[in-house]
Design a protein around this motif. Structure first.
Motif, PDB file in Angstrom:
ATOM      1  N   MET A  32       3.989   6.245  28.628  1.00 19.66           N
ATOM      2  CA  MET A  32       3.540   4.984  29.218  1.00 19.66           C
ATOM      3  C   MET A  32       2.228   4.570  28.586  1.00 19.66           C
ATOM      4  O   MET A  32       1.364   5.419  28.318  1.00 19.66           O
ATOM      5  CB  MET A  32       3.321   5.118  30.734  1.00 19.66           C
ATOM      6  CG  MET A  32       4.580   5.178  31.561  1.00 19.66           C
ATOM      7  SD  MET A  32       4.220   5.347  33.341  1.00 19.66           S
ATOM      8  CE  MET A  32       3.492   3.743  33.723  1.00 19.66           C
TER       9      MET A  32
ATOM     10  N   TYR B 133       5.059   1.797  36.573  1.00 20.69           N
ATOM     11  CA  TYR B 133       6.460   2.238  36.616  1.00 20.69           C
ATOM     12  C   TYR B 133       6.755   2.607  38.059  1.00 20.69           C
ATOM     13  O   TYR B 133       6.151   3.523  38.604  1.00 20.69           O
ATOM     14  CB  TYR B 133       6.615   3.433  35.678  1.00 20.69           C
ATOM     15  CG  TYR B 133       8.006   3.983  35.491  1.00 20.69           C
ATOM     16  CD1 TYR B 133       9.146   3.228  35.722  1.00 20.69           C
ATOM     17  CD2 TYR B 133       8.170   5.288  35.029  1.00 20.69           C
ATOM     18  CE1 TYR B 133      10.404   3.753  35.517  1.00 20.69           C
ATOM     19  CE2 TYR B 133       9.428   5.826  34.815  1.00 20.69           C
ATOM     20  CZ  TYR B 133      10.547   5.054  35.069  1.00 20.69           C
ATOM     21  OH  TYR B 133      11.793   5.589  34.854  1.00 20.69           O
TER      22      TYR B 133
ATOM     23  N   ALA C 282       0.247   5.128  35.281  1.00 21.26           N
ATOM     24  CA  ALA C 282       0.574   6.177  34.320  1.00 21.26           C
ATOM     25  C   ALA C 282      -0.111   7.484  34.681  1.00 21.26           C
ATOM     26  O   ALA C 282       0.473   8.571  34.528  1.00 21.26           O
ATOM     27  CB  ALA C 282       0.163   5.729  32.914  1.00 21.26           C
TER      28      ALA C 282
ATOM     29  N   VAL D 174       7.174   2.982  28.295  1.00 22.90           N
ATOM     30  CA  VAL D 174       6.913   1.830  29.166  1.00 22.90           C
ATOM     31  C   VAL D 174       5.718   1.089  28.571  1.00 22.90           C
ATOM     32  O   VAL D 174       4.607   1.610  28.543  1.00 22.90           O
ATOM     33  CB  VAL D 174       6.620   2.265  30.616  1.00 22.90           C
ATOM     34  CG1 VAL D 174       6.377   1.038  31.502  1.00 22.90           C
ATOM     35  CG2 VAL D 174       7.756   3.108  31.174  1.00 22.90           C
TER      36      VAL D 174
END
Length: 319
Positions: free
Chosen positions: A215, A221, A251, A195
């Motif tokens: 991430m 997310y 994260a 991500v």
């Protein structure tokens, strides 16, 4: 440099330093470097303090920063011999999704990602990274190809979510997302997901159901955006700060819950302040994750993904 809302004090200091240097450039007799350097030091201290304790909402703002490197930037910098593959062989080519065969450290891979665009024209062309059903069906086609030829799949996720328009729903948006997610889970090759900005809703999960998920430090997310969550729960989109905290979308939270495996550190001030450094760090993370999975059989890779998702969230139940 575009400044975020919470960076306004920093903008003032850096603006003053630039004004002093501009005056010095206009008049050779003026020596402003000492004063400008003092402001630079003050700005660096403030920047460090600001980013030391970002809230979930502030991280969301950083993740959405338009000057962060996007999928296209990562592909150009990290992959060689990239050959883009277009179309879902059914309806159209979705420019919000980039994908193709490339080499990563001289190893053939399939790379797939969301692309938001970098200016008004390209953002409209890319639909701001919001894929339609044909984008996910293109990804399914490319994952099938990767599985057939034994190519590891590398995905780069950066989307507010799947496009919610009427046409997308008529063409089976939810079915396309579900099939893309299923395809990620069933292929017999390594699937590495990162991500790099926003990981929004099912539009992100469709590319992120991998053996390893990383991430960037200031990416997010979540199943829904903070604004969308606030609108549903409190009927007030302005409560997005409270929603961001409740969603546990950072994260750091997601690593504790076992949703992701790795956090890739960003330069001080976010990826937008150190694009090359950020891209290099993501490249190292991808290489490390691929190395972890190298040599595993098809059955072992599928089992690894199954166990990962069945156990997701278990780490955070006692928290």
């Amino acid at each position: 440099m575009q400044y975020l809302e919470f960076e306004k004090p920093l903008a003032e200091i850096e603006g003053k330093a630039e004004e002093l240097r501009a005056l010095a450039r206009q008049n050779d007799k003026m020596d402003m470097e000492k004063e400008a350097a003092a402001l630079d030091r003050k700005a660096e201290t403030l920047l460090r303090d600001l980013y030391k304790g970002l809230t979930a909402w502030q991280k969301t703002q950083v993740a959405r920063h338009p000057e962060r490197p996007h999928c296209k930037d990562y592909i150009e910098a990290l992959f060689t011999e990239f050959t883009p593959l277009a179309g879902d062989r059914n309806f159209a080519d979705d420019h919000a999704v980039m994908g193709g065969i490339a080499r990563f450290h001289d190893r053939p891979v399939m790379v797939i990602g969301h692309e938001k665009g970098h200016d008004t024209k390209s953002r409209i062309e890319r639909n701001f990274g919001m894929a339609r059903p044909e984008g996910y069906r293109k990804a399914i086609r490319l994952m099938d190809m990767a599985d057939r030829f034994g190519l590891p799949i590398v995905t780069l996720i950066d989307t507010p979510g799947a496009y919610p328009g009427k046409g997308a729903e008529e063409r089976g948006q939810s079915e396309a997302i579900a099939r893309s997610t299923m395809k990620c889970l069933e292929v017999g090759v390594p699937v590495i997901a990162t991500v790099i900005g926003e990981g929004g809703s099912g539009g992100a999960v469709a590319f992120a159901a991998g053996n390893r998920v990383a991430m960037l430090e200031h990416s997010v997310y979540s199943v829904i955006s903070p604004e969308g969550c606030a609108s549903i729960l409190w009927k007030d989109a302005e409560k997005m700060r409270e929603a961001a905290d409740a969603l546990r979308l950072t994260a750091q939270d997601l690593q504790k819950l076992g949703v992701i495996d790795r956090i890739v550190q960003e330069p001080l001030g976010g990826a937008q302040r150190g694009r090359d450094e950020t891209i290099a760090a993501v490249g190292k993370a991808i290489q490390s994750m691929l190395t972890d999975l190298s040599g595993q059989s098809r059955e072992a890779l599928v089992k690894d993904r199954r166990q990962k998702f069945l156990g997701m969230g278990a780490k955070g139940l006692a928290a």
